[in-house]
Scaffold this motif. Structure first.
Motif, PDB file in Angstrom:
ATOM      1  N   THR A 186       0.812  -1.220   0.000  1.00 11.21           N
ATOM      2  CA  THR A 186       0.000   0.000   0.000  1.00 11.21           C
ATOM      3  C   THR A 186       0.844   1.268   0.000  1.00 11.21           C
ATOM      4  O   THR A 186       0.314   2.347  -0.205  1.00 11.21           O
ATOM      5  CB  THR A 186      -0.923   0.019   1.229  1.00 11.21           C
ATOM      6  OG1 THR A 186      -0.120  -0.103   2.407  1.00 11.21           O
ATOM      7  CG2 THR A 186      -1.902  -1.130   1.182  1.00 11.21           C
ATOM      8  N   ALA A 210      -8.176   0.659   6.956  1.00 14.73           N
ATOM      9  CA  ALA A 210      -8.744   0.202   5.690  1.00 14.73           C
ATOM     10  C   ALA A 210     -10.198  -0.207   5.915  1.00 14.73           C
ATOM     11  O   ALA A 210     -10.478  -1.126   6.696  1.00 14.73           O
ATOM     12  CB  ALA A 210      -7.942  -0.969   5.135  1.00 14.73           C
ATOM     13  N   LEU A 228      -3.450   7.182   8.009  1.00 13.18           N
ATOM     14  CA  LEU A 228      -3.719   6.925   6.597  1.00 13.18           C
ATOM     15  C   LEU A 228      -4.998   6.105   6.480  1.00 13.18           C
ATOM     16  O   LEU A 228      -5.163   5.104   7.187  1.00 13.18           O
ATOM     17  CB  LEU A 228      -2.551   6.148   5.961  1.00 13.18           C
ATOM     18  CG  LEU A 228      -1.171   6.816   6.027  1.00 13.18           C
ATOM     19  CD1 LEU A 228      -0.102   5.860   5.543  1.00 13.18           C
ATOM     20  CD2 LEU A 228      -1.158   8.098   5.212  1.00 13.18           C
ATOM     21  N   SER A 250      -5.306  11.473   4.661  1.00 13.71           N
ATOM     22  CA  SER A 250      -4.058  11.467   5.408  1.00 13.71           C
ATOM     23  C   SER A 250      -4.011  12.679   6.331  1.00 13.71           C
ATOM     24  O   SER A 250      -4.357  13.786   5.922  1.00 13.71           O
ATOM     25  CB  SER A 250      -2.852  11.482   4.457  1.00 13.71           C
ATOM     26  OG  SER A 250      -1.644  11.571   5.181  1.00 13.71           O
ATOM     27  N   ALA A 267     -11.537   3.852  -1.121  1.00 10.36           N
ATOM     28  CA  ALA A 267     -11.649   4.505  -2.425  1.00 10.36           C
ATOM     29  C   ALA A 267     -13.077   4.568  -2.950  1.00 10.36           C
ATOM     30  O   ALA A 267     -13.421   5.459  -3.726  1.00 10.36           O
ATOM     31  CB  ALA A 267     -10.764   3.779  -3.438  1.00 10.36           C
ATOM     32  N   THR A 277      -2.735   2.902  10.013  1.00  9.55           N
ATOM     33  CA  THR A 277      -3.363   2.719   8.710  1.00  9.55           C
ATOM     34  C   THR A 277      -4.731   2.079   8.899  1.00  9.55           C
ATOM     35  O   THR A 277      -4.847   1.026   9.528  1.00  9.55           O
ATOM     36  CB  THR A 277      -2.499   1.827   7.795  1.00  9.55           C
ATOM     37  OG1 THR A 277      -1.218   2.420   7.637  1.00  9.55           O
ATOM     38  CG2 THR A 277      -3.155   1.664   6.430  1.00  9.55           C
ATOM     39  N   TYR A 323      -7.805   4.213   3.785  1.00 11.75           N
ATOM     40  CA  TYR A 323      -8.066   3.692   2.440  1.00 11.75           C
ATOM     41  C   TYR A 323      -9.534   3.283   2.345  1.00 11.75           C
ATOM     42  O   TYR A 323      -9.986   2.370   3.026  1.00 11.75           O
ATOM     43  CB  TYR A 323      -7.162   2.498   2.144  1.00 11.75           C
ATOM     44  CG  TYR A 323      -5.699   2.867   2.064  1.00 11.75           C
ATOM     45  CD1 TYR A 323      -5.117   3.233   0.860  1.00 11.75           C
ATOM     46  CD2 TYR A 323      -4.908   2.873   3.216  1.00 11.75           C
ATOM     47  CE1 TYR A 323      -3.781   3.593   0.788  1.00 11.75           C
ATOM     48  CE2 TYR A 323      -3.571   3.238   3.154  1.00 11.75           C
ATOM     49  CZ  TYR A 323      -3.010   3.596   1.937  1.00 11.75           C
ATOM     50  OH  TYR A 323      -1.697   3.946   1.869  1.00 11.75           O
ATOM     51  N   ILE A 378       0.412   3.257  -3.020  1.00  8.25           N
ATOM     52  CA  ILE A 378      -0.948   3.700  -3.327  1.00  8.25           C
ATOM     53  C   ILE A 378      -1.269   4.914  -2.468  1.00  8.25           C
ATOM     54  O   ILE A 378      -1.087   4.889  -1.252  1.00  8.25           O
ATOM     55  CB  ILE A 378      -1.978   2.585  -3.041  1.00  8.25           C
ATOM     56  CG1 ILE A 378      -1.603   1.329  -3.835  1.00  8.25           C
ATOM     57  CG2 ILE A 378      -3.382   3.058  -3.385  1.00  8.25           C
ATOM     58  CD1 ILE A 378      -2.475   0.140  -3.516  1.00  8.25           C
ATOM     59  N   LYS A 379      -1.738   5.958  -3.104  1.00  4.67           N
ATOM     60  CA  LYS A 379      -2.051   7.166  -2.360  1.00  4.67           C
ATOM     61  C   LYS A 379      -3.277   6.937  -1.485  1.00  4.67           C
ATOM     62  O   LYS A 379      -4.301   6.431  -1.927  1.00  4.67           O
ATOM     63  CB  LYS A 379      -2.324   8.317  -3.331  1.00  4.67           C
ATOM     64  CG  LYS A 379      -2.585   9.646  -2.626  1.00  4.67           C
ATOM     65  CD  LYS A 379      -2.819  10.760  -3.628  1.00  4.67           C
ATOM     66  CE  LYS A 379      -3.104  12.078  -2.923  1.00  4.67           C
ATOM     67  NZ  LYS A 379      -3.363  13.171  -3.893  1.00  4.67           N
ATOM     68  N   ALA A 380      -3.179   7.314  -0.229  1.00  8.66           N
ATOM     69  CA  ALA A 380      -4.289   7.146   0.699  1.00  8.66           C
ATOM     70  C   ALA A 380      -5.421   8.097   0.340  1.00  8.66           C
ATOM     71  O   ALA A 380      -5.207   9.193  -0.192  1.00  8.66           O
ATOM     72  CB  ALA A 380      -3.814   7.403   2.121  1.00  8.66           C
ATOM     73  N   ASP A 381      -6.664   7.680   0.637  1.00  8.39           N
ATOM     74  CA  ASP A 381      -7.819   8.534   0.388  1.00  8.39           C
ATOM     75  C   ASP A 381      -7.894   9.670   1.415  1.00  8.39           C
ATOM     76  O   ASP A 381      -8.552  10.674   1.190  1.00  8.39           O
ATOM     77  CB  ASP A 381      -9.104   7.702   0.452  1.00  8.39           C
ATOM     78  CG  ASP A 381      -9.112   6.609  -0.601  1.00  8.39           C
ATOM     79  OD1 ASP A 381      -9.197   6.940  -1.790  1.00  8.39           O
ATOM     80  OD2 ASP A 381      -8.998   5.427  -0.219  1.00  8.39           O
TER      81      ASP A 381
END
Length: 241
Positions: free
Chosen positions: A134, A192, A156, A142, A160, A190, A158, A137-140
């Protein structure tokens, strides 16, 4: 009172890690357990003696386990669980590993301990591989979170497939609670979210002098409006100290 690399400040009810310059404000139960161990240092303190009327055995053992984690690997052997007897706080670190074999239900056999350690190692490898993937991959979402102790933690997120304004509302709510932590030991957290938003995974990491420290949490909800976030929950999953 010196305990390994930590200083037990009785007056302010704090356990201070001098090597990392972080402090742990102790609640009444935590202070009581540590106070009893310090008063009887070098002696086995019975489970019954450590328990308060409002504290059961499982809570007491979790508190002791938290002390062991806070002391770190080098000084973790200062605390030892003696099966069917109690807890002992040594004056000097020992090489005995039995303190690492505690569970909320009692002592853990050596074979079970090995299995748990293998699962922990596998989890760390999985977390590391997931973070490595990850990282490109740019976080949605931050944000840098500043704790009350002045430490910075990178959050961070995630998710999307979620609408940005809805995501911002959810994350602002989470950030508000995390910012209320007295101290956060993690350099990054992080988050998700699942596609149905009923579950999410948290991966926390912190770099020490020797290696990386990881902690994973997964939460599942029965329905979207189910309340789960609280100061107590953040401490229970070790996001807040």
């Amino acid at each position: 009172m010196q305990i390994g690399c930590c200083w037990f400040d009785r007056q302010n009810k704090q356990l201070i890690d001098q090597s990392k310059d972080i402090s742990w404000p102790l609640n009444d139960q935590e202070y009581w357990v540590l106070e009893q161990l310090v008063l009887h240092r070098g002696q086995v303190v019975s489970i019954h003696q450590l328990e308060l009327p409002s504290m059961n055995r499982t809570t007491m053992i979790k508190i002791v386990d938290s002390f062991i984690q806070f002391l770190g690997k080098e000084h973790a052997s200062l605390l030892e669980y003696i099966p069917e007897q109690g807890i002992i706080l040594y004056k000097n670190a020992t090489s005995q590993p039995s303190s690492l074999m505690m569970s909320p239900l009692g002592p853990m056999s050596y074979s079970k301990y090995l299995i748990v350690m293998l699962l922990v190692i596998a989890g760390c490898v999985y977390a590391y591989s997931g973070l490595s993937t990850t990282s490109y991959i740019k976080a949605d979402y931050s944000e840098q979170i500043l704790s009350k102790q002045g430490g910075l933690t990178q959050l961070l997120v995630y998710a999307a497939d979620d609408e940005q304004h809805k995501l911002n509302e959810k994350i602002d709510f989470i950030v508000k609670h995390i910012k209320s932590c007295d101290a956060i030991i993690w350099q990054s957290i992080t988050l998700a979210l699942s596609s149905d938003k009923l579950s999410f995974s948290l991966v926390m990491k912190q770099q020490t002098d020797a290696s990386w420290l990881y902690h994973n949490v997964k939460l599942s909800r029965a329905y979207l409006d189910q309340k789960w976030l609280s100061a107590e929950w953040l401490k229970e999953v070790h996001i807040c100290d």
